[in-house]
Design an enzyme around this catalytic site. Structure first.
Site, PDB file in Angstrom:
ATOM      1  N   GLY A 203      62.339  -8.735  38.770  1.00  0.00           N
ATOM      2  CA  GLY A 203      62.184  -8.737  40.216  1.00  0.00           C
ATOM      3  C   GLY A 203      63.461  -8.447  40.986  1.00  0.00           C
ATOM      4  O   GLY A 203      63.420  -8.235  42.192  1.00  0.00           O
TER       5      GLY A 203
ATOM      6  N   CYS B 262      30.634   1.136  43.424  1.00  0.00           N
ATOM      7  CA  CYS B 262      30.956   2.559  43.408  1.00  0.00           C
ATOM      8  C   CYS B 262      29.648   3.358  43.450  1.00  0.00           C
ATOM      9  O   CYS B 262      28.721   3.097  42.675  1.00  0.00           O
ATOM     10  CB  CYS B 262      31.753   2.909  42.146  1.00  0.00           C
ATOM     11  SG  CYS B 262      32.046   4.690  41.965  1.00  0.00           S
TER      12      CYS B 262
ATOM     13  N   CYS C 206      29.607   5.556  39.909  1.00  0.00           N
ATOM     14  CA  CYS C 206      29.444   4.951  38.591  1.00  0.00           C
ATOM     15  C   CYS C 206      28.848   3.548  38.655  1.00  0.00           C
ATOM     16  O   CYS C 206      28.590   2.941  37.631  1.00  0.00           O
ATOM     17  CB  CYS C 206      30.777   4.918  37.840  1.00  0.00           C
ATOM     18  SG  CYS C 206      31.904   3.646  38.437  1.00  0.00           S
TER      19      CYS C 206
ATOM     20  N   CYS D   9      35.178   4.866  43.139  1.00  0.00           N
ATOM     21  CA  CYS D   9      36.376   4.307  42.517  1.00  0.00           C
ATOM     22  C   CYS D   9      37.590   5.123  42.921  1.00  0.00           C
ATOM     23  O   CYS D   9      37.555   6.361  42.884  1.00  0.00           O
ATOM     24  CB  CYS D   9      36.258   4.362  40.988  1.00  0.00           C
ATOM     25  SG  CYS D   9      34.964   3.320  40.329  1.00  0.00           S
TER      26      CYS D   9
ATOM     27  N   CYS E 207      36.307   5.809  36.683  1.00  0.00           N
ATOM     28  CA  CYS E 207      34.991   6.205  37.164  1.00  0.00           C
ATOM     29  C   CYS E 207      34.339   7.179  36.168  1.00  0.00           C
ATOM     30  O   CYS E 207      33.193   7.019  35.764  1.00  0.00           O
ATOM     31  CB  CYS E 207      35.129   6.867  38.532  1.00  0.00           C
ATOM     32  SG  CYS E 207      33.612   6.903  39.493  1.00  0.00           S
TER      33      CYS E 207
END
Lengths: 256, 289, 227
Positions: free
Chosen positions: B29, B237, B240, B262, B268
């Site tokens: 970080g 979605c 899909c 997606c 997808c």
């Protein structure tokens, strides 16, 4: 009784020029001390040294910490000093924009110090902010406004609320009423007097306005050319000044 | 191929960047400064990510590049082509096949595995920047763990919108120490930041590299009474039928017709190949004919 | 209660050629609890100066001024502040307050400073103002706009709000009408009765005779008379 702040022979030089030299005093809990002197007399330099914004070249500034009693803030580590700066100390700047986040709402400004000491409950932070805005006479429907939308006097009151919300014990003020209308000044002075008494605050107020120190300060220190030339009870120094410079200062005040 | 050193950058530069990456991995970080190079693309197009990718790429790697989850947008296509030409590495659109994935603004839906590296393009690495303009001050705040200001931003969100409205680049605390900007990924992706793969972040213009090693704790900042919540469009979605993936909203005609799909095109497609069909979708075989 | 021993005071005017002006030489007197002493002498003889020295408002060069158990001459500022807060009250001829603070708050302040609850302090302030015939409609206004007589009564109310064991009164009845004057004298009598030691300056001879047990002629301490 332990002094809250014990200043011993603090000196700060800018090259060969004196910022302030050999200043010593004790400040006790609940005391308000004024520092007066003309521009360039070293009063702001001294205040910066006391508040940890400047490192003095010599001398000690001992603060009565909650955990370990008197500690020299000049030699303590920076994290410790900064921790003091957001808990036990407060600093009220002359210009509110130096002491506020102008792009953050009034509530966020007041809440910042709480969040800095790990307050993590939005509702509680907000309640405290509203309480403090009330204490400095800012109505709670202004809580989400930015300080840019506030008048100079309101900004200064907001700055005070932001500083006092964590219950500090020592407040440094640099010309807190400078640049404000006299009518706004009076309200601010009354507010500060009330807060000092209610919270048993100690304060060090730098100003060149003798009327302000007469109303606000218990004790007075007069500075000239970086040196402390006179110190004592505020009304005694103003009514019976001993040093030539103080006599000049007091006699130079224009009568209204 | 011989016109360029492998992966465009010279070996000294790659070594310098690898050192920054290793330091970043050692201090999760923490923003490591590095000497960002001029790249043959403008700032804002992923110059930081490209330099990191160039420095970790090996000849045997398989590279995937996505932009907002898609493999077929301009930015993704250009960067993929750039490395095909300058490194000659294999490329893929399949998340599972890639050993290095460079991304802009998304984490793939398919959980990444040990051995994979995810490289993020970062515009502004400093999470405190918009509240504290001074770099000197923000660095001090990081080093002293003074992160109250970060919550001021979230406070402002709630006070203005009634909820934490920050929807992307949502700040996180890494391994209980450094507060980090996860790049502008949607906050839906924040929980995925704790993963098995190595995550590297490169900011070219700002000259910073940071990293999250595998299995590192990554916590999204929040308030006790306003806990962090990953959000997505409340929909499945339309192609899909996936209900667990991050969706893009598409206006499909002048009558205000919309469809959700997606944002991760590979995810997808893989689902459609496996026979999943959404509300407005057609079977995969038919579509490709 | 108040014990002044051989005190000396002079002013040095640095900006006027460093002239030194002696004003008080060798003043000594005592005021017991429950008694009232009047300082007398011609104008300029040093009555007010002596009173300000006792209050710590003027520095004293030598000698001792013992009030309660504090020597004002040697005391630190915070000790004098404590003395003024708890022990030594002062009604001056001038009212000095923060502009725009209400009269009630001005009078209640000494009570708040000694730790009384806000409501109690305000109630007591109201009672005092009523007794001194300050019309209730003025209570919420700042006394800075009041007439001289009204300001003086506000000053008296403030000085009597807390039951100080020692009181300094500088011309408390000077600009008052007979009714209010009688009230103030009554309040001074009450303070004496509860054991306060009082030092006053009264040009009002009748008032002086009514309440004072001794007279101290400060002319005796003036440098001129010593010569």
């Amino acid at each position: 009784m332990t002094p809250l702040l014990q200043v011993e022979k603090v000196s700060k030089y800018y090259g060969r020029r004196i910022g302030c030299a050999d200043v010593s005093f004790d400040l006790y809990p609940g005391e308000v001390m004024g520092i007066v002197g003309e521009s360039g007399s070293g009063k702001s330099t001294l205040l910066s040294c006391l508040a940890g914004h400047l490192v003095p070249d010599s001398g000690a500034v001992r603060f009565d910490t909650r955990a370990d009693g008197l500690r020299d803030t000049v030699t303590m580590s920076e994290p410790e000093r900064r921790m003091l700066g957001r808990t036990d100390w407060a600093f009220v700047h002359q210009h509110a924009r130096d002491g506020l986040r102008m792009n953050v709402s009034a509530g966020g400004n007041v809440g910042e110090r709480l969040m800095a000491v790990n307050a993590r409950h939005y509702g509680e932070i907000r309640d405290k902010a509203i309480d403090w805005l009330g204490r400095v006479e800012i109505s709670d429907d202004r809580i989400d406004d930015r300080p840019t939308a506030f008048s100079g006097g309101m900004q200064q009151r907001l700055q005070i609320a932001r500083n006092l919300v964590t219950g500090p014990r020592l407040v440094f003020m640099d010309e807190p009423t400078g640049g404000l209308d006299v009518s706004v000044q009076a309200r601010l002075l009354d507010l500060m007097r009330g807060l000092v008494r209610e919270m048993n605050l100690s304060a060090i107020i730098v100003t060149h306005d003798l009327a302000v120190v007469r109303l606000l300060a218990d004790r007075l220190m007069v500075m000239k050319d970086g040196h402390m030339v006179e110190t004592g009870l505020t009304d005694q120094v103003l009514d019976d000044p001993q040093h030539a410079y103080t006599q000049l200062l007091v006699s130079s005040v224009l009568q209204v | 191929m011989s016109a360029y050193n492998f992966a465009y950058l010279d070996e000294q530069t790659k070594r310098m960047i690898r050192r920054a990456i290793l330091k970043g991995l050692a201090i999760p970080g923490y923003q490591v400064p590095f000497a960002s190079r001029e790249m043959p693309m403008p700032y804002g197009w992923g110059t930081g990510g490209v330099q990191v990718t160039a420095s970790v790429l090996m000849p045997e790697d398989t590279l995937k590049v996505i932009d907002q989850g898609a493999d077929d947008t301009t930015n993704a296509v250009s960067i993929r082509r750039f490395f095909e030409r300058t490194a000659g590495v294999a490329v893929t659109e399949a998340t599972v096949e890639a050993s290095v994935i460079q991304t802009r603004h998304r984490i793939p839906e398919e959980p990444l595995q040990a051995g994979q590296i995810l490289v993020y393009q970062v515009p502004i690495p400093e999470p405190l920047r918009f509240l504290e303009p001074s770099e000197v001050e923000t660095r001090k705040m990081h080093s002293l763990e003074e992160y109250g200001l970060m919550h001021v931003k979230l406070y402002e969100d709630i006070s203005q919108h009634g909820a934490i409205a920050t929807a992307y680049a949502y700040p996180v605390k890494v391994e209980g120490r450094y507060v980090m900007d996860p790049s502008p990924i949607p906050k839906f992706d924040n929980p995925k930041l704790e993963m098995e793969a190595i995550q590297l972040f490169g900011a070219g213009r700002e000259q910073r590299i940071y990293a999250i090693p595998p299995f590192t704790q990554v916590v999204s900042l929040d308030f006790d009474d306003y806990p962090f919540a990953p959000t997505k469009a409340d929909h499945a979605c339309d192609l899909c039928g996936a209900e667990d993936s991050y969706l893009d909203e598409l206006i499909v005609d002048d009558a205000g017709g919309r469809m959700f799909m997606c944002s991760d095109t590979d995810y997808c497609l893989t689902r459609r190949k496996a026979g999943h069909i959404g509300a407005q979708g057609v079977p995969y075989e038919e579509a490709s004919v | 209660m108040i014990n002044v021993r051989n005190v000396t005071k002079s002013f040095t005017l640095h900006n006027q050629g460093g002239v030194e002006i002696p004003v008080v030489v060798g003043a000594s007197f005592q005021v017991a609890a429950g008694s009232c002493v009047a300082l007398v002498g011609a104008s300029g003889a040093g009555k007010s100066t002596l009173m300000r020295m006792i209050y710590g408002n003027y520095l004293t060069q030598s000698g001792q001024i013992i009030v309660g158990d504090t020597d004002v001459v040697q005391a630190q500022p915070r000790e004098i502040l404590k003395l003024r807060r708890e022990t030594l009250g002062y009604v001056s001829q001038f009212l000095r307050v923060v502009p725009r603070v209400s009269t009630l708050d001005v009078v209640a302040e000494p009570l708040l400073a000694t730790g009384h609850a806000k409501a109690e302090a305000i109630a007591q302030a109201a009672a005092l103002l009523a007794r001194l015939n300050i019309p209730e409609r003025l209570w919420t206004l700042s006394p800075t706009t009041f007439s001289g007589g009204e300001q003086q009564r506000v000053n008296i109310a403030r000085g009597f709000a807390h039951s100080y064991p020692a009181l300094l009164l500088d011309e408390p009845t000077a600009s008052l009408d007979p009714i209010n004057r009688a009230t103030v004298l009554e309040m001074i009598q009450e303070a004496k009765a509860r054991g306060a030691a009082i030092i006053g300056i009264f040009h009002d001879q009748a008032a002086r005779e009514a309440i004072c047990d001794h007279l101290i002629d400060v002319t005796a301490y003036a440098p001129r008379s010593a010569a």
